[in-house]
Write an enzyme that holds these catalytic residues in place. Structure first.
Site, PDB file in Angstrom:
ATOM      1  N   ASN A   1       0.901  -1.174   0.000  1.00 24.11           N
ATOM      2  CA  ASN A   1       0.000   0.000   0.000  1.00 24.11           C
ATOM      3  C   ASN A   1       0.927   1.208   0.000  1.00 24.11           C
ATOM      4  O   ASN A   1       1.648   1.420   0.983  1.00 24.11           O
ATOM      5  CB  ASN A   1      -0.866  -0.066   1.243  1.00 24.11           C
TER       6      ASN A   1
ATOM      7  N   GLN B   1      -2.088   6.670  -1.445  1.00 18.49           N
ATOM      8  CA  GLN B   1      -2.371   7.830  -0.601  1.00 18.49           C
ATOM      9  C   GLN B   1      -1.178   8.789  -0.607  1.00 18.49           C
ATOM     10  O   GLN B   1      -0.018   8.360  -0.647  1.00 18.49           O
ATOM     11  CB  GLN B   1      -2.654   7.421   0.857  1.00 18.49           C
TER      12      GLN B   1
ATOM     13  N   ASN C   1      -6.484  10.410  -0.177  1.00 19.47           N
ATOM     14  CA  ASN C   1      -6.611   9.245  -1.055  1.00 19.47           C
ATOM     15  C   ASN C   1      -6.234   9.612  -2.490  1.00 19.47           C
ATOM     16  O   ASN C   1      -6.175  10.794  -2.847  1.00 19.47           O
ATOM     17  CB  ASN C   1      -8.068   8.742  -1.038  1.00 19.47           C
TER      18      ASN C   1
ATOM     19  N   CYS D   1      -4.959   6.260   8.278  1.00 16.56           N
ATOM     20  CA  CYS D   1      -4.323   5.344   7.325  1.00 16.56           C
ATOM     21  C   CYS D   1      -3.317   4.509   8.117  1.00 16.56           C
ATOM     22  O   CYS D   1      -2.255   5.020   8.487  1.00 16.56           O
ATOM     23  CB  CYS D   1      -3.623   6.100   6.200  1.00 16.56           C
TER      24      CYS D   1
ATOM     25  N   HIS E   1     -15.468   1.607   8.075  1.00 12.59           N
ATOM     26  CA  HIS E   1     -15.264   0.296   7.451  1.00 12.59           C
ATOM     27  C   HIS E   1     -16.527  -0.555   7.560  1.00 12.59           C
ATOM     28  O   HIS E   1     -17.208  -0.512   8.585  1.00 12.59           O
ATOM     29  CB  HIS E   1     -14.115  -0.449   8.147  1.00 12.59           C
TER      30      HIS E   1
ATOM     31  N   GLU F   1     -10.698   0.001  -1.053  1.00 13.32           N
ATOM     32  CA  GLU F   1     -10.569   1.194  -0.217  1.00 13.32           C
ATOM     33  C   GLU F   1     -11.387   2.376  -0.750  1.00 13.32           C
ATOM     34  O   GLU F   1     -11.395   2.660  -1.954  1.00 13.32           O
ATOM     35  CB  GLU F   1      -9.107   1.636  -0.130  1.00 13.32           C
ATOM     36  N   ARG F   2     -12.038   3.068   0.164  1.00 14.77           N
ATOM     37  CA  ARG F   2     -12.685   4.357  -0.167  1.00 14.77           C
ATOM     38  C   ARG F   2     -11.619   5.267  -0.800  1.00 14.77           C
ATOM     39  O   ARG F   2     -10.538   5.419  -0.249  1.00 14.77           O
ATOM     40  CB  ARG F   2     -13.226   4.999   1.101  1.00 14.77           C
TER      41      ARG F   2
ATOM     42  N   CYS G   1      -4.469  -2.824   3.596  1.00 11.29           N
ATOM     43  CA  CYS G   1      -5.170  -1.705   4.243  1.00 11.29           C
ATOM     44  C   CYS G   1      -5.054  -1.921   5.751  1.00 11.29           C
ATOM     45  O   CYS G   1      -5.649  -2.873   6.282  1.00 11.29           O
ATOM     46  CB  CYS G   1      -6.632  -1.673   3.804  1.00 11.29           C
TER      47      CYS G   1
ATOM     48  N   GLY H   1      -8.239  -1.373   7.618  1.00  9.25           N
ATOM     49  CA  GLY H   1      -9.146  -2.473   7.275  1.00  9.25           C
ATOM     50  C   GLY H   1      -8.824  -3.722   8.065  1.00  9.25           C
ATOM     51  O   GLY H   1      -9.729  -4.419   8.553  1.00  9.25           O
TER      52      GLY H   1
END
Ligand SMILES: N[C@H](CCC[C@H](N)C(=O)O)C(=O)O
Length: 266
Positions: A12, A45, A63, A72, A149, A198-199, A207, A210
């Protein structure tokens, strides 16, 4: 010219800008342009490290779609590596303690919230087993770990159509702030496989929030007691939580390279 570091947490990935001493006026459009993997630098991000009156540093999180968000997890693990020491970080979600340990970073991600209006949801609903459904998915749980979430526990993770269900649920009006969509499969005692839409970023290789939300939901549903190993496409995170307490997330953080950019060009 401004300096930045390219970093990631289990794949990520982030562009991390040091704005301490040189505040940066970041807009959604500029964040989107920097995050663009074709015309920009490219990241899931954009992270801006700044000064804070009540912490070692502040952290702003944007994001890839430019939306500024509260938390995050994977980027939070990168901050001690970026700064070079253990730090307390001021975020929109509150103060987070992140410390370097052998082989990685451990972060106190705070206390999760479960009230419908803390997720937030558009109207009152049980958040342990929600009274909402999408196609053939089971009723999910909802957890706020600084950001929103929704967690679906499925029997066969590989059969889920993430690219269709992810955006459909992310943008559902039930979630007035949108939502990060977690698809989880129990893989053994205290072990979960997880894939996250992910949004504001779509499917990512990991995530952190998450993983926290999913482990908390599994413990709340008494599927396991924890500590929970969460296996994401990019690797494993260890999540520790007992009801009423703080979430402790432990895992790797990676510095890839440093660069310079003229931010006014974006
Ligand atoms: N997409 C998330 C922010 C990044 C979270 C993720 N990259 C993590 O490691 O927690 C949101 O809109 O709330």
């Amino acid at each position: 010219m401004g300096r930045f570091s390219k970093m990631h947490g289990l794949g990520n990935d982030f562009v991390v800008i040091d704005a301490r001493g040189a505040p940066l006026d970041m807009t959604e459009a500029r964040a989107r342009a920097i995050a663009d993997r074709h015309a920009g630098i490219g990241c899931d991000q954009l992270i801006i490290i700044g000064e804070a009156a009540d912490a070692d540093v502040s952290m702003q999180i944007f994001n890839a779609d430019g939306s500024e968000v509260e938390a995050c997890g994977n980027a939070t693990r990168c901050v001690p590596l970026f700064v070079g020491r253990d730090v307390t970080i001021r975020t929109k979600a509150g103060l987070l303690d992140a410390r370097l340990i052998d082989g990685g970073v451990s972060v106190d991600m705070g206390v999760p919230r479960f009230d419908w209006d803390a997720i937030p949801l558009a109207y009152p609903m049980d958040t342990l087993t929600m009274g909402a459904s999408w196609e053939d998915l089971p009723a999910p749980a909802a957890v706020n770990v600084g950001n929103p979430h929704v967690v679906f526990f499925v029997d066969d993770l590989d059969s889920v159509n993430f690219d269709r269900l992810g955006p459909l649920i992310e943008h559902d009006p039930l979630f007035p702030a949108r939502v990060n969509v977690n698809f989880a499969q129990v893989a053994g005692d205290n072990h979960i496989r997880l894939i996250v839409w992910e949004r504001g970023a779509g499917l990512t290789r990991a995530c952190g929030t998450g993983a926290c939300a999913t482990a908390v939901a599994a413990i709340r549903r008494t599927l396991m007691r924890g500590p929970v190993t969460v296996t994401l496409p990019g690797g494993d995170l260890l999540i520790e939580w007992t009801p009423g307490g703080h979430i402790q997330m432990t895992g790797p953080a990676t510095h890839v390279f440093d660069g310079e950019a003229d931010w006014s060009r974006f």
